[in-house]
Design a protein around this motif. Structure first.
Motif, PDB file in Angstrom:
ATOM      1  N   UNK A  48       0.811  -1.225   0.000  1.00 35.32           N
ATOM      2  CA  UNK A  48       0.000   0.000   0.000  1.00 35.32           C
ATOM      3  C   UNK A  48       0.843   1.273   0.000  1.00 35.32           C
ATOM      4  N   UNK A  49       2.031   1.206   0.555  1.00 37.81           N
ATOM      5  CA  UNK A  49       2.875   2.403   0.644  1.00 37.81           C
ATOM      6  C   UNK A  49       3.924   2.477  -0.452  1.00 37.81           C
ATOM      7  N   UNK A  50       4.329   1.320  -0.960  1.00 33.76           N
ATOM      8  CA  UNK A  50       5.322   1.278  -2.033  1.00 33.76           C
ATOM      9  C   UNK A  50       4.790   0.352  -3.130  1.00 33.76           C
ATOM     10  N   UNK A  51       4.152   0.901  -4.149  1.00 33.25           N
ATOM     11  CA  UNK A  51       3.524   0.076  -5.185  1.00 33.25           C
ATOM     12  C   UNK A  51       4.503  -0.736  -6.023  1.00 33.25           C
ATOM     13  N   UNK A  52       5.802  -0.530  -5.838  1.00 32.56           N
ATOM     14  CA  UNK A  52       6.812  -1.322  -6.551  1.00 32.56           C
ATOM     15  C   UNK A  52       7.010  -2.690  -5.910  1.00 32.56           C
ATOM     16  N   UNK A  53       6.470  -2.877  -4.716  1.00 38.93           N
ATOM     17  CA  UNK A  53       6.692  -4.113  -3.949  1.00 38.93           C
ATOM     18  C   UNK A  53       5.476  -5.028  -4.052  1.00 38.93           C
ATOM     19  N   UNK A  54       5.748  -6.274  -4.451  1.00 40.61           N
ATOM     20  CA  UNK A  54       4.725  -7.306  -4.571  1.00 40.61           C
ATOM     21  C   UNK A  54       5.104  -8.473  -3.677  1.00 40.61           C
TER      22      UNK A  54
END
Length: 99
Positions: A48-54
């Motif tokens: 939610x805070x860093x959209x690059x992280x999955x």
């Protein structure tokens, strides 16, 4: 007695300029993996805070069937097309603690 399953937690950090592409490729893995023998669950999350992280949270009947998944052609395709678009990949292979 409750059975212990293999849990996989995979964290993928896309390079910022490639987030949309990496996400699209990750989404392609969902249905084919969920249909595999031995797969109990295969869930994809985006931070939610860093959209690059999955994050994938996976549950498998056993390690052997997960290893079979890891050798599949669609996973090899994902790794090839995202090779230079991913900043970090961390995989934790875990055993569920049953109580």
């Amino acid at each position: 007695m409750k059975k212990s399953f293999l849990t996989i937690v995979a964290r993928i950090t896309a390079k910022e300029e490639h987030t949309a592409f990496v996400k699209a490729e990750l989404l392609k893995l969902l249905d084919v993996t969920r249909a595999e023998e031995g797969n109990i669950s295969y869930d994809l999350h985006q931070d939610n805070e860093n959209p690059n992280v999955f994050l994938f949270h996976e549950k498998w009947v056993n390690r052997e069937l997960w290893q079979k998944h890891m050798a599949n052609k669609y996973l090899a395709h994902y790794l090839k097309v995202t090779e230079d678009k991913v900043e970090a990949f961390i995989l934790n292979e875990m055993t569920e603690i049953v109580n």
